[in-house]
Scaffold this motif. Structure first.
Motif, PDB file in Angstrom:
ATOM      1  N   PHE B 184      54.185 -10.867  37.348  1.00  0.00           N
ATOM      2  CA  PHE B 184      53.816 -10.433  36.005  1.00  0.00           C
ATOM      3  C   PHE B 184      54.678  -9.253  35.579  1.00  0.00           C
ATOM      4  N   ALA B 185      54.974  -8.366  36.517  1.00  0.00           N
ATOM      5  CA  ALA B 185      55.834  -7.220  36.195  1.00  0.00           C
ATOM      6  C   ALA B 185      57.185  -7.691  35.678  1.00  0.00           C
ATOM      7  N   ARG B 186      57.667  -8.820  36.233  1.00  0.00           N
ATOM      8  CA  ARG B 186      58.937  -9.385  35.758  1.00  0.00           C
ATOM      9  C   ARG B 186      58.834  -9.878  34.324  1.00  0.00           C
ATOM     10  N   VAL B 187      57.676 -10.485  34.032  1.00  0.00           N
ATOM     11  CA  VAL B 187      57.486 -11.051  32.686  1.00  0.00           C
ATOM     12  C   VAL B 187      57.513  -9.951  31.628  1.00  0.00           C
ATOM     13  N   ILE B 188      56.900  -8.795  31.940  1.00  0.00           N
ATOM     14  CA  ILE B 188      56.907  -7.704  30.959  1.00  0.00           C
ATOM     15  C   ILE B 188      58.057  -6.727  31.221  1.00  0.00           C
ATOM     16  N   ASN B 189      58.999  -7.152  32.080  1.00  0.00           N
ATOM     17  CA  ASN B 189      60.239  -6.395  32.284  1.00  0.00           C
ATOM     18  C   ASN B 189      60.057  -4.974  32.811  1.00  0.00           C
ATOM     19  N   LEU B 190      59.078  -4.794  33.692  1.00  0.00           N
ATOM     20  CA  LEU B 190      58.915  -3.484  34.307  1.00  0.00           C
ATOM     21  C   LEU B 190      59.999  -3.273  35.347  1.00  0.00           C
ATOM     22  N   ALA B 233      50.206 -16.044  29.647  1.00  0.00           N
ATOM     23  CA  ALA B 233      49.937 -16.659  28.341  1.00  0.00           C
ATOM     24  C   ALA B 233      49.592 -15.611  27.300  1.00  0.00           C
ATOM     25  N   TYR B 234      48.981 -14.497  27.737  1.00  0.00           N
ATOM     26  CA  TYR B 234      48.638 -13.439  26.784  1.00  0.00           C
ATOM     27  C   TYR B 234      49.861 -12.832  26.122  1.00  0.00           C
ATOM     28  N   THR B 235      51.034 -12.933  26.782  1.00  0.00           N
ATOM     29  CA  THR B 235      52.224 -12.353  26.154  1.00  0.00           C
ATOM     30  C   THR B 235      52.689 -13.203  24.981  1.00  0.00           C
ATOM     31  N   SER B 236      52.139 -14.418  24.833  1.00  0.00           N
ATOM     32  CA  SER B 236      52.441 -15.233  23.651  1.00  0.00           C
ATOM     33  C   SER B 236      51.347 -15.114  22.606  1.00  0.00           C
ATOM     34  N   ASP B 237      50.306 -14.375  22.928  1.00  0.00           N
ATOM     35  CA  ASP B 237      49.188 -14.185  22.001  1.00  0.00           C
ATOM     36  C   ASP B 237      49.667 -13.437  20.756  1.00  0.00           C
ATOM     37  N   ARG B 238      49.118 -13.792  19.577  1.00  0.00           N
ATOM     38  CA  ARG B 238      49.595 -13.156  18.353  1.00  0.00           C
ATOM     39  C   ARG B 238      49.231 -11.673  18.305  1.00  0.00           C
ATOM     40  N   TYR B 240      49.617  -9.655  20.820  1.00  0.00           N
ATOM     41  CA  TYR B 240      50.375  -8.933  21.847  1.00  0.00           C
ATOM     42  C   TYR B 240      51.521  -8.151  21.219  1.00  0.00           C
ATOM     43  N   ARG B 241      51.655  -6.881  21.601  1.00  0.00           N
ATOM     44  CA  ARG B 241      52.743  -6.034  21.102  1.00  0.00           C
ATOM     45  C   ARG B 241      53.520  -5.513  22.294  1.00  0.00           C
ATOM     46  N   PRO B 242      54.734  -6.063  22.552  1.00  0.00           N
ATOM     47  CA  PRO B 242      55.489  -5.647  23.747  1.00  0.00           C
ATOM     48  C   PRO B 242      55.808  -4.159  23.784  1.00  0.00           C
ATOM     49  N   GLN B 243      55.932  -3.552  22.633  1.00  0.00           N
ATOM     50  CA  GLN B 243      56.245  -2.122  22.602  1.00  0.00           C
ATOM     51  C   GLN B 243      54.989  -1.285  22.725  1.00  0.00           C
ATOM     52  N   ASP B 252      44.052  -4.883  15.666  1.00  0.00           N
ATOM     53  CA  ASP B 252      43.522  -5.358  16.941  1.00  0.00           C
ATOM     54  C   ASP B 252      44.686  -5.876  17.782  1.00  0.00           C
ATOM     55  N   ILE B 253      45.153  -5.084  18.725  1.00  0.00           N
ATOM     56  CA  ILE B 253      46.338  -5.496  19.478  1.00  0.00           C
ATOM     57  C   ILE B 253      46.066  -5.499  20.968  1.00  0.00           C
ATOM     58  N   ILE B 254      46.973  -6.171  21.673  1.00  0.00           N
ATOM     59  CA  ILE B 254      46.976  -6.134  23.138  1.00  0.00           C
ATOM     60  C   ILE B 254      48.321  -5.548  23.562  1.00  0.00           C
ATOM     61  N   THR B 255      48.279  -4.548  24.424  1.00  0.00           N
ATOM     62  CA  THR B 255      49.524  -3.923  24.899  1.00  0.00           C
ATOM     63  C   THR B 255      49.801  -4.343  26.336  1.00  0.00           C
ATOM     64  N   PRO B 256      51.063  -4.170  26.793  1.00  0.00           N
ATOM     65  CA  PRO B 256      51.340  -4.449  28.208  1.00  0.00           C
ATOM     66  C   PRO B 256      50.431  -3.666  29.133  1.00  0.00           C
TER      67      PRO B 256
END
Lengths: 95, 365
Positions: B184-190, B233-238, B240-243, B252-256
């Motif tokens: 998962f860390a790879r997916v969010i580029n940690l 799959a949550y990283t494709s959720d509308r 989700y805010r990568p920043q 209403d957002i989801i953060t890494p």
């Protein structure tokens, strides 16, 4: 496929003395080749040299086997180079 | 603990023993020197490690990892021997990781171990990586007979000791918990420096929201691959805010950070549950957490809460011993060497699959 149409590779690696060549042979010989049906390996010591002969059924296997062997023999040779001299210097024990 | 008293087969040694341990089953290349003294004490003389760290978003592959180990093995070994203030001639045996782990990296370390063994005429001892973690954990923490939670990038097992065997009570049915976290860390580029798990832990501290995830304990076991799919799959959720920043205020957002937090809470709860099941089964009051994921302070905290409710204790070590290292191989190796075990050169192969319960734990009653 008859073995006469197989590809062969012979590699000669010189060491400082037959003892070191023998050590390298014993160390590398422990692991079997991953594809034993398609790769035949023979290791021997000739004087100061480790002589490795490979027979493979495909050219690709010849490349992979040779590459793997050279990576391994390089590691063993560097280890002997680094520790060989020190290993001869056995400490004298006073009892 | 139920059971009659049995005398330990491991007696105090008549002289001091020193062993070198070499570890390289994953991306950590470690060498350590341990000393067992006549008074029964076990001292860490040195513990040196070099980690192969890949760029963010990338995992480590066998071929490159083996190359890293080949490049660093001699330096790390010389450093360990020098720091221990001994010479190679002082060693009683050379211990190496026989398995489980990644094939090519394991073999690279085994080649060096065999060469040293022949050069210095020292016996070889092949060690099970999992048993190494357990023995070092026992030694460092002094836990008497704990239920062991072994959690790392490659393994997730709940282990309890009985009659000279570390028995697996529960384990992952698919991937290890560390593997789930690292991927998962790879997916969010940690960053992978110092380790992806550490960076997930720091990121999770900033999380504010628990997103729903599957909770997949299966009796005494756990399954983690489905959770990984869900969290990815949550990283494709509308939402989700990568920043980590909303486009507008009070959105209403989801953060890494929220995802890291949710993932940790979910998988750690599952691990606590299966550990508690094993504790209840055998009536134990001690938990020992070993393996790289054992460094995670949130996991230690959650385990502590459960243990306290059962009037028990949690034991854990710091990153020197949690994360793969050479000293644990030296410790487990020297224990078995002292009981008469060694590995013949012709048998000093490595194996990717080596079950914890395959080892005969001769040094315990």
């Amino acid at each position: 496929m008859s073995e006469s149409s197989w590809h062969t590779v012979t590699i000669r690696v010189p060491f400082a003395n037959p003892k070191h060549a023998n050590i390298a042979m014993q160390v590398i010989d422990v692991d079997q080749e991953l594809q034993r049906e398609a790769v035949k390996r023979n290791l021997a010591v000739d004087g100061n040299d480790l002589v490795a002969t490979f027979a493979t059924s495909t050219v690709r296997l010849a490349r992979l086997t040779t590459n793997g062997f050279l990576e391994n023999v390089d590691l063993v040779a560097r280890t002997i180079g680094e520790f060989g001299e020190d290993s001869e210097r056995k400490p004298v024990l006073f009892r | 603990m139920p059971g009659r008293y049995r005398e330990s087969p491991l007696k105090k040694p008549s002289r001091a023993y020193i062993a070198l341990g070499l570890e390289g089953s994953a991306n950590k290349l470690g060498a350590g020197v341990i000393k067992h003294d006549v008074d029964g004490s076990m001292e860490v003389l040195s513990n040196v490690r070099h980690t192969y760290i890949t760029p963010p978003g990338e995992g480590f592959l066998p071929r490159d990892t083996a190359q890293h180990h080949r490049e660093w093995a001699l330096t790390v070994i010389k450093d360990a021997v020098a720091k221990a203030n001994i010479t190679m001639h002082d060693l009683d045996c050379i211990c190496y990781t026989k398995g489980p782990g990644m094939g090519a990296p394991l073999q690279s370390v085994a080649l060096v171990a065999r060469t040293l063994s022949l050069l210095y005429e020292k016996p070889l001892v092949g060690v099970n990586h999992c048993v190494g973690h357990i023995e070092m954990g026992r030694q460092v923490t002094g836990a008497q007979n704990p239920v062991v939670l072994y959690v790392s990038g490659g393994n997730t097992q709940v282990i309890a000791y009985s009659r000279q065997c570390y028995r697996i009570f529960g384990e992952t049915l698919d991937i290890a918990v560390g593997n789930c976290l690292d991927r998962f860390a790879r997916v969010i580029n940690l960053s992978n420096d110092p380790s992806p798990g550490y960076n997930i832990e720091q990121e999770a501290k900033k999380g504010k929201r628990l997103v729903p995830l599957p909770y997949t304990t299966k009796g005494m076991d756990v399954s983690l691959s489905g959770i990984l799919t869900s969290i990815e799959a949550y990283t494709s959720d509308r939402r989700y805010r990568p920043q980590g920043e909303p486009f507008e205020e009070s959105e209403d957002i989801i953060t890494p950070a929220d995802l890291c937090f949710s993932l940790q809470e979910t998988v750690f709860s599952m691990l606590v549950e299966i550990t508690e099941r094993a504790m209840a089964h055998i009536g134990s009051k001690e938990v020992l957490i070993v393996g790289g994921v054992g460094c995670n302070e949130r996991l230690q905290e959650m385990m502590g809460i459960m243990a306290q409710e059962r009037n028990g204790l949690v034991f854990a070590t710091d990153e020197r011993f949690c994360i793969d290292n050479g000293i644990m191989i030296a410790q487990a190796g020297l224990l078995s060497y002292r009981m008469g075990f060694h590995t013949l050169l012709a048998k000093s192969t490595c194996t990717q699959r080596f079950r914890t319960d395959e080892v005969h734990v001769a040094w315990r009653p």
